[in-house]
Design an enzyme around this catalytic site. Structure first.
Site, PDB file in Angstrom:
ATOM      1  N   ARG A 231       0.865  -1.187   0.000  1.00  0.00           N
ATOM      2  CA  ARG A 231       0.000   0.000   0.000  1.00  0.00           C
ATOM      3  C   ARG A 231       0.903   1.240   0.000  1.00  0.00           C
ATOM      4  NH1 ARG A 231      -3.280  -2.844  -1.526  1.00  0.00           N
ATOM      5  NH2 ARG A 231      -5.362  -3.325  -0.734  1.00  0.00           N
ATOM      6  N   ASP A 255       4.414  -0.223  -6.966  1.00  0.00           N
ATOM      7  CA  ASP A 255       3.155  -0.608  -7.623  1.00  0.00           C
ATOM      8  C   ASP A 255       2.002   0.175  -7.004  1.00  0.00           C
ATOM      9  OD1 ASP A 255       1.610  -2.275  -9.434  1.00  0.00           O
ATOM     10  OD2 ASP A 255       0.806  -3.219  -7.620  1.00  0.00           O
ATOM     11  N   GLU A 260      -2.714   7.561  -4.839  1.00  0.00           N
ATOM     12  CA  GLU A 260      -3.047   6.949  -6.131  1.00  0.00           C
ATOM     13  C   GLU A 260      -4.537   7.023  -6.482  1.00  0.00           C
ATOM     14  OE1 GLU A 260      -1.828   2.848  -5.132  1.00  0.00           O
ATOM     15  OE2 GLU A 260      -3.909   2.241  -5.427  1.00  0.00           O
ATOM     16  N   HIS A 292      -0.705  -0.130  -9.716  1.00  0.00           N
ATOM     17  CA  HIS A 292      -1.418  -1.075  -8.835  1.00  0.00           C
ATOM     18  C   HIS A 292      -1.897  -2.292  -9.642  1.00  0.00           C
ATOM     19  CE1 HIS A 292      -3.556  -1.192  -4.713  1.00  0.00           C
ATOM     20  NE2 HIS A 292      -3.420  -2.426  -5.175  1.00  0.00           N
TER      21      HIS A 292
HETATM   22  P1  NAI Z   1      -1.351 -11.303   5.086  1.00  0.00           P
HETATM   23  O1  NAI Z   1      -2.397 -10.835   6.042  1.00  0.00           O
HETATM   24  O2  NAI Z   1      -1.306 -12.748   4.722  1.00  0.00           O
HETATM   25  O3  NAI Z   1       0.096 -10.898   5.646  1.00  0.00           O
HETATM   26  C1  NAI Z   1       0.380  -9.659   6.201  1.00  0.00           C
HETATM   27  C2  NAI Z   1       1.540  -9.840   7.160  1.00  0.00           C
HETATM   28  O4  NAI Z   1       1.881  -8.547   7.679  1.00  0.00           O
HETATM   29  C3  NAI Z   1       1.175 -10.729   8.373  1.00  0.00           C
HETATM   30  O5  NAI Z   1       2.179 -11.711   8.567  1.00  0.00           O
HETATM   31  C4  NAI Z   1       1.135  -9.737   9.532  1.00  0.00           C
HETATM   32  O6  NAI Z   1       1.532 -10.329  10.767  1.00  0.00           O
HETATM   33  C5  NAI Z   1       2.138  -8.709   9.073  1.00  0.00           C
HETATM   34  N1  NAI Z   1       2.015  -7.447   9.794  1.00  0.00           N
HETATM   35  C6  NAI Z   1       0.908  -6.901  10.354  1.00  0.00           C
HETATM   36  N2  NAI Z   1       1.234  -5.750  10.972  1.00  0.00           N
HETATM   37  C7  NAI Z   1       2.565  -5.564  10.781  1.00  0.00           C
HETATM   38  C8  NAI Z   1       3.475  -4.558  11.181  1.00  0.00           C
HETATM   39  N3  NAI Z   1       3.094  -3.521  11.935  1.00  0.00           N
HETATM   40  N4  NAI Z   1       4.779  -4.695  10.805  1.00  0.00           N
HETATM   41  C9  NAI Z   1       5.185  -5.763  10.073  1.00  0.00           C
HETATM   42  N5  NAI Z   1       4.363  -6.750   9.682  1.00  0.00           N
HETATM   43  C10 NAI Z   1       3.064  -6.649  10.030  1.00  0.00           C
HETATM   44  O7  NAI Z   1      -1.526 -10.388   3.800  1.00  0.00           O
HETATM   45  P2  NAI Z   1      -1.030 -10.703   2.311  1.00  0.00           P
HETATM   46  O8  NAI Z   1      -2.094 -11.415   1.574  1.00  0.00           O
HETATM   47  O9  NAI Z   1       0.326 -11.272   2.360  1.00  0.00           O
HETATM   48  O10 NAI Z   1      -0.992  -9.211   1.694  1.00  0.00           O
HETATM   49  C11 NAI Z   1      -0.055  -8.262   2.139  1.00  0.00           C
HETATM   50  C12 NAI Z   1      -0.461  -6.901   1.614  1.00  0.00           C
HETATM   51  O11 NAI Z   1      -0.332  -6.883   0.190  1.00  0.00           O
HETATM   52  C13 NAI Z   1      -1.939  -6.549   1.844  1.00  0.00           C
HETATM   53  O12 NAI Z   1      -2.120  -5.947   3.124  1.00  0.00           O
HETATM   54  C14 NAI Z   1      -2.256  -5.603   0.730  1.00  0.00           C
HETATM   55  O13 NAI Z   1      -2.094  -4.280   1.215  1.00  0.00           O
HETATM   56  C15 NAI Z   1      -1.179  -5.878  -0.313  1.00  0.00           C
HETATM   57  N6  NAI Z   1      -1.737  -6.326  -1.592  1.00  0.00           N
HETATM   58  C16 NAI Z   1      -1.410  -5.631  -2.730  1.00  0.00           C
HETATM   59  C17 NAI Z   1      -1.900  -6.013  -3.956  1.00  0.00           C
HETATM   60  C18 NAI Z   1      -1.523  -5.297  -5.226  1.00  0.00           C
HETATM   61  O14 NAI Z   1      -2.156  -5.521  -6.268  1.00  0.00           O
HETATM   62  N7  NAI Z   1      -0.506  -4.461  -5.227  1.00  0.00           N
HETATM   63  C19 NAI Z   1      -2.823  -7.151  -4.068  1.00  0.00           C
HETATM   64  C20 NAI Z   1      -3.052  -7.853  -2.826  1.00  0.00           C
HETATM   65  C21 NAI Z   1      -2.541  -7.431  -1.638  1.00  0.00           C
END
Ligand code: NAI
Length: 345
Positions: A231, A255, A260, A292
């Site tokens: 993000r 990305d 955005e 994105h």
């Molecule tokens: P997920 O929920 O599986 O993993 C997120 C990880 O971040 C978890 O291990 C969590 O413990 C950790 N986390 C939470 N708070 C934190 C902090 N303060 N410091 C460090 N780590 C922390 O989520 P997933 O599926 O891996 O997605 C990650 C991110 O990718 C999403 O939040 C979303 O913003 C982004 N995303 C971007 C896309 C794009 O098209 N560019 C598409 C899909 C997701």
């Protein structure tokens, strides 16, 4: 028939949503506009709204949806920082798509990294004009370099596997480290100090907003490459630009971008861009911006539509329980899922 107002609809959304909608007698009202205070009224007569990353569901918008009789906000994304889940509690239920293709995002992050460090974007433009010079195209090996991964959830872990395949040394930081994962966790400061490349895979929260700011950049190695496919708000873009101008940051691959919402996903090539910061970043030779698009694969689009339609059906037809419901009280959604026996309210 379940009626759904589908905000910020793009041509690539329609085929998959129409396909799954038809299977279940669900009607989508495709709206090109984004959801916000001015457009919430367009949900009149609908049972649910379906929204994406740059729609806004703050407290005021949620109140308008509630008054319109909307019962469900179905996010067709994993991230939900654009929804005030606390304000929705007791009024409108919220569901999301926790995973649709973590591979899509992890692979895009690696694509950006390879493009940047091997100057593929520059070579592509050169050879199209029959310029076969190699001047300025010297890259560096990823093998043996240290990569710091922030956030070791679904996407972060796949990205770690990909990086290990390249022979990189992976270190990671997560607020909630995964036990017995074989991941080498370090403190955030240690990650900043040791990494040649830093990749962000954590959600945007109050805690993580601007986690990459001037202080963090000061702690990093000279020449560090920063990847952000999570993000935009995770990075203070002004501080990033300063770091690039000071030659501290070697390259940035973005990305996502904090501002955005009114820019990305549209063709603005005939217009003057009003965002000076983004213009300046894009003008840098060592910055790559994609709009994105990390999620944008056939597999992901199909999974997003299927899961979103199933989420909506679970709410309206299968007794109201939906595994992918979000509520502020649940906090840890994954844990809550296994414990939850009924709707959150
Ligand atoms: P997920 O929920 O599986 O993993 C997120 C990880 O971040 C978890 O291990 C969590 O413990 C950790 N986390 C939470 N708070 C934190 C902090 N303060 N410091 C460090 N780590 C922390 O989520 P997933 O599926 O891996 O997605 C990650 C991110 O990718 C999403 O939040 C979303 O913003 C982004 N995303 C971007 C896309 C794009 O098209 N560019 C598409 C899909 C997701």
């Amino acid at each position: 028939m379940i009626k759904v107002a589908f905000y910020d609809a793009k041509p690539y959304d329609k085929p998959s949503f129409e396909k799954y909608g038809k299977l279940h007698d669900m009607q989508f009202r495709f709206l090109e506009t984004k959801l916000n205070g001015d457009t919430a009224a367009l949900s009149a007569g609908c049972d649910a709204v379906c929204i994406f990353v740059n729609d806004t569901a703050n407290a005021a918008v949620i109140d308008k949806l509630y008054k319109n009789g909307v019962k469900l906000i179905a996010l067709r994304s994993a991230g939900y920082n654009n929804v005030d889940v606390r304000a929705a509690f007791g009024k409108v239920h919220v569901v999301h798509v926790p995973a649709y293709s973590p591979y899509a995002v992890a692979e895009h992050a690696m694509a950006l990294l390879l493009t940047s460090v091997r100057r593929i974007h520059k070579a592509y433009n050169r050879t199209r004009e029959f310029n076969f010079s190699l001047k300025g195209l010297t890259g560096f090996d990823l093998h043996g370099k240290t990569i710091g991964v922030i956030g070791t959830g679904k996407i972060g872990r796949i990205f770690i596997d990909i990086c290990r395949g390249f022979g990189m040394h992976v270190i990671a930081y997560d607020r909630f480290p995964a036990a017995d994962s074989g991941i080498e966790y370090v403190t955030l400061d240690e990650l900043f100090a040791k990494s040649d490349v830093i990749s962000l895979h954590c959600p945007l929260t109050d805690e993580t907003r601007h986690m990459i700011d001037a202080d963090a950049i000061a702690k990093m190695k000279k020449g560090v490459v920063i990847l952000n496919t999570s993000r935009g708000g995770l990075i203070d873009a002004e501080a990033l630009l300063d770091g690039i101008k000071a030659r501290k940051i070697g390259a940035a691959c973005l990305d996502v971008y904090e501002e955005e919402a009114d820019i990305f996903f549209e063709d603005r090539s005939g217009h003057i861009l009003n965002d000076d910061l983004l213009s300046r970043l894009i003008s840098m030779p060592n910055v790559i911006v994609t709009s994105h698009q990390a999620f944008l694969t056939e597999e992901a689009l199909n999974n997003i539509a299927e899961t979103t339609v199933n989420n909506i059906l679970s709410y309206f037809e299968n007794g109201g329980m939906c595994d992918n419901e979000l509520c502020y009280r649940c906090g840890n959604i994954e844990r809550c899922k296994s414990e939850r026996k009924q709707r959150c309210f």
